[in-house]
Write a protein that holds these residues in place. Sequence first.
Motif, PDB file in Angstrom:
ATOM      1  N   ASP A 109       0.724  -1.248  -0.064  1.00  0.00           N
ATOM      2  CA  ASP A 109      -0.005   0.079  -0.134  1.00  0.00           C
ATOM      3  C   ASP A 109       0.820   1.324   0.053  1.00  0.00           C
ATOM      4  N   ALA A 110       0.324   2.327   0.065  1.00  0.00           N
ATOM      5  CA  ALA A 110       1.067   3.747  -0.080  1.00  0.00           C
ATOM      6  C   ALA A 110       1.921   3.903   1.153  1.00  0.00           C
ATOM      7  N   THR A 111       1.566   3.320   2.239  1.00  0.00           N
ATOM      8  CA  THR A 111       2.400   3.519   3.535  1.00  0.00           C
ATOM      9  C   THR A 111       3.650   2.741   3.270  1.00  0.00           C
ATOM     10  N   GLN A 112       3.397   1.492   2.846  1.00  0.00           N
ATOM     11  CA  GLN A 112       4.354   0.604   2.772  1.00  0.00           C
ATOM     12  C   GLN A 112       5.590   0.995   1.704  1.00  0.00           C
ATOM     13  N   ALA A 113       4.900   1.781   0.538  1.00  0.00           N
ATOM     14  CA  ALA A 113       5.689   2.050  -0.523  1.00  0.00           C
ATOM     15  C   ALA A 113       6.577   3.400   0.108  1.00  0.00           C
ATOM     16  N   ARG A 114       6.339   4.046   1.058  1.00  0.00           N
ATOM     17  CA  ARG A 114       6.967   5.014   1.522  1.00  0.00           C
ATOM     18  C   ARG A 114       8.212   4.680   2.383  1.00  0.00           C
ATOM     19  N   ILE A 115       7.585   3.802   3.180  1.00  0.00           N
ATOM     20  CA  ILE A 115       8.561   2.783   3.942  1.00  0.00           C
ATOM     21  C   ILE A 115       9.927   2.404   3.128  1.00  0.00           C
ATOM     22  N   ALA A 116       9.307   1.610   2.090  1.00  0.00           N
ATOM     23  CA  ALA A 116      10.335   1.087   1.107  1.00  0.00           C
ATOM     24  C   ALA A 116      11.399   2.043   0.524  1.00  0.00           C
ATOM     25  N   ALA A 117      10.883   3.043   0.087  1.00  0.00           N
ATOM     26  CA  ALA A 117      11.654   4.226  -0.484  1.00  0.00           C
ATOM     27  C   ALA A 117      12.932   4.563   0.714  1.00  0.00           C
ATOM     28  N   HIS A 118      12.362   4.812   1.961  1.00  0.00           N
ATOM     29  CA  HIS A 118      13.350   5.215   2.893  1.00  0.00           C
ATOM     30  C   HIS A 118      14.344   4.172   3.237  1.00  0.00           C
ATOM     31  N   VAL A 119      14.009   2.794   3.049  1.00  0.00           N
ATOM     32  CA  VAL A 119      15.043   1.666   3.329  1.00  0.00           C
ATOM     33  C   VAL A 119      15.765   1.685   2.030  1.00  0.00           C
ATOM     34  N   ALA A 120      15.256   1.778   0.991  1.00  0.00           N
ATOM     35  CA  ALA A 120      16.129   1.861  -0.250  1.00  0.00           C
ATOM     36  C   ALA A 120      17.264   2.758  -0.104  1.00  0.00           C
ATOM     37  N   GLY A 121      16.871   3.702   0.338  1.00  0.00           N
ATOM     38  CA  GLY A 121      17.893   4.931   0.394  1.00  0.00           C
ATOM     39  C   GLY A 121      19.051   4.715   1.292  1.00  0.00           C
ATOM     40  N   LEU A 122      19.017   3.638   2.254  1.00  0.00           N
ATOM     41  CA  LEU A 122      19.919   3.347   3.074  1.00  0.00           C
ATOM     42  C   LEU A 122      20.936   2.385   2.601  1.00  0.00           C
ATOM     43  N   ILE A 123      20.686   1.442   1.642  1.00  0.00           N
ATOM     44  CA  ILE A 123      21.101   0.415   1.103  1.00  0.00           C
ATOM     45  C   ILE A 123      22.273   0.733   0.141  1.00  0.00           C
ATOM     46  N   PRO A 124      23.749   0.441   0.336  1.00  0.00           N
ATOM     47  CA  PRO A 124      24.664   0.866  -0.506  1.00  0.00           C
ATOM     48  C   PRO A 124      24.773  -0.177  -1.823  1.00  0.00           C
ATOM     49  N   ASP A 125      25.672   0.177  -2.547  1.00  0.00           N
ATOM     50  CA  ASP A 125      25.972  -0.646  -3.672  1.00  0.00           C
ATOM     51  C   ASP A 125      26.833  -1.739  -2.969  1.00  0.00           C
ATOM     52  N   GLY A 126      26.774  -3.011  -3.469  1.00  0.00           N
ATOM     53  CA  GLY A 126      27.648  -4.051  -2.988  1.00  0.00           C
ATOM     54  C   GLY A 126      27.134  -4.702  -1.483  1.00  0.00           C
TER      55      GLY A 126
ATOM     56  N   ASP B 229      11.768  -3.926  -4.943  1.00  0.00           N
ATOM     57  CA  ASP B 229      11.117  -3.351  -6.082  1.00  0.00           C
ATOM     58  C   ASP B 229      11.895  -1.976  -6.082  1.00  0.00           C
ATOM     59  N   ARG B 230      12.484  -1.462  -5.153  1.00  0.00           N
ATOM     60  CA  ARG B 230      13.007  -0.059  -4.938  1.00  0.00           C
ATOM     61  C   ARG B 230      14.599  -0.166  -5.316  1.00  0.00           C
ATOM     62  N   LEU B 231      15.143  -1.342  -5.584  1.00  0.00           N
ATOM     63  CA  LEU B 231      16.541  -1.294  -5.767  1.00  0.00           C
ATOM     64  C   LEU B 231      17.049  -1.472  -7.135  1.00  0.00           C
TER      65      LEU B 231
ATOM     66  N   THR C  85      14.924 -12.995  -7.583  1.00  0.00           N
ATOM     67  CA  THR C  85      15.182 -13.341  -8.959  1.00  0.00           C
ATOM     68  C   THR C  85      14.930 -12.210  -9.835  1.00  0.00           C
ATOM     69  N   ARG C  86      14.055 -11.319  -9.671  1.00  0.00           N
ATOM     70  CA  ARG C  86      13.817 -10.246 -10.766  1.00  0.00           C
ATOM     71  C   ARG C  86      15.214  -9.295 -10.496  1.00  0.00           C
ATOM     72  N   LEU C  87      15.857  -9.096  -9.447  1.00  0.00           N
ATOM     73  CA  LEU C  87      16.964  -8.331  -9.477  1.00  0.00           C
ATOM     74  C   LEU C  87      18.130  -9.254  -9.915  1.00  0.00           C
ATOM     75  N   ILE C  88      18.180 -10.437 -10.083  1.00  0.00           N
ATOM     76  CA  ILE C  88      19.483 -11.139 -10.518  1.00  0.00           C
ATOM     77  C   ILE C  88      19.070 -11.082 -12.068  1.00  0.00           C
ATOM     78  N   GLU C  89      17.833 -11.268 -12.634  1.00  0.00           N
ATOM     79  CA  GLU C  89      17.635 -10.983 -13.928  1.00  0.00           C
ATOM     80  C   GLU C  89      17.988  -9.852 -14.516  1.00  0.00           C
ATOM     81  N   LYS C  90      17.994  -8.663 -13.739  1.00  0.00           N
ATOM     82  CA  LYS C  90      18.415  -7.306 -14.021  1.00  0.00           C
ATOM     83  C   LYS C  90      19.784  -7.122 -14.047  1.00  0.00           C
ATOM     84  N   GLY C  91      20.549  -7.919 -13.267  1.00  0.00           N
ATOM     85  CA  GLY C  91      22.090  -7.622 -13.200  1.00  0.00           C
ATOM     86  C   GLY C  91      22.196  -6.899 -11.994  1.00  0.00           C
ATOM     87  N   VAL C  92      21.305  -6.753 -11.150  1.00  0.00           N
ATOM     88  CA  VAL C  92      21.383  -5.748  -9.966  1.00  0.00           C
ATOM     89  C   VAL C  92      22.092  -6.836  -8.912  1.00  0.00           C
ATOM     90  N   ILE C  93      21.611  -7.803  -8.548  1.00  0.00           N
ATOM     91  CA  ILE C  93      22.120  -8.865  -7.637  1.00  0.00           C
ATOM     92  C   ILE C  93      23.011  -9.818  -8.624  1.00  0.00           C
TER      93      ILE C  93
END
Length: 422
Positions: A182-199, A215-217, A235-243
């Motif tokens: 939902d909208a609340t979870q989407a806002r939480i996800a945006a904050h968390v994604a901003g904390l995660i560094p490459d690698g 989905d935010r990564l 799986t989706r991030l592996i297929e995109k080359g992110v993981i």
Amino acid sequence: MVRVIAPEALVLADHIRPGETLSWGQAAAEPLTLTEALSAQRHDLGGVKAFTGIGWGRITDPAHADAIRFTSYCGTGRNRLLRDAGALDILPVHYSAFEAALARRVDVLLLQLAPGRRPGCYSFGLACEYLWPLVASARLIIAEVNDQVPSTPASVVISEDDIDILVPTSRPVPEPPRATADATQARIAAHVAGLIPDGAVLQVGLGALPAAILDRLDGHRNLGVHSGLFVDGFTRLIEKGVIDNSRKIPDPGISVAGLIAGTAMTHRLCHESDMVRLAPTSQTHALSILAGIKGFTAINSALEVDLTGQVNAEEIDGRYVGAVGGGTDFARGAAAAEGGLPIIALPSARRGRDGSLVSSIVPTLNGPVSLARADAGVIVTEEGVADLRGASLSERAGRLIAVAHPELREALAAHARQQYLL
């Protein structure tokens, strides 16, 4: 020598003794042919006990409690039906302790396996985790070998010699319930994604919020996976080359997990490649291993956090709906790892039974302490990020009130002053 018995010819009373404890794989790893036989034949067994994890199958029906005494580590999935009927006992131990705890309890292990990649061997398919040590300790191993289960590589091998009874089947693999953020979870996800560094090397749980975070990564690079659970978002991030696990040590190039809960695309990845490896809990949750993973980032959820950083991930409104699980194991591992990041993500508030707004940031927990305040890391709500690492009690209270629901902050501040936290 292993006995091969057709599903329709399996008579459990010929093999299981009255009073014994059974266990089986959880979620998609449940051997449905065997648990369906247990449901149908339960009255012939003279009373048995069962330890179940996340329940997706119909064995966890309160009607079955007339002949089976159920215990679990969690109140999630269909286990809630048992809980609501007063037919579920809880084993409140850390996930890292399951191997030892269950080895003392379980007499009969029911497995769902896949055909192996070598003659005489089988794949754990969708779950290895706490099942692996039970292969050695259980009195009886009954394995359903389902040719529709992906043959996933594992760090351990189960052979024909480990199995007492083999039941060949061919049936579709269950998929996890679909959950949309939902909208609340989407806002939480945006904050968390901003904390995660490459690698970073990621660990997440099951549900809409972890899926939204993954989905935010898409813009990240060189991520890795070391998790109790492997989900479609990986799986989706592996297929995109992110993981690609390229910076991950140990196990470079490989995503490690104990349990797989995904759809056909994840099953296909696990079956057709060696990029995902199953492992026992002694590897996925061990502090000694987690602390050695540079950039280990643990992302878990909770029901409540009090003003000092204590976390309740188990009970709400007097009902057991969560679990101790691996939250403490992963939080401690991330805290000990070089560049690690222990995250607890939750909405700032929920609606109570009467429709009123109930804060998830609370003066005092309404359930058990699942994660001690000494282990508190970074708390994230839709309102922002509260980093509690190295913070005093008064600093914690101030930071947590800042990420509480805006309508509830004033009342929380008043409680904090009463507790001499502000």
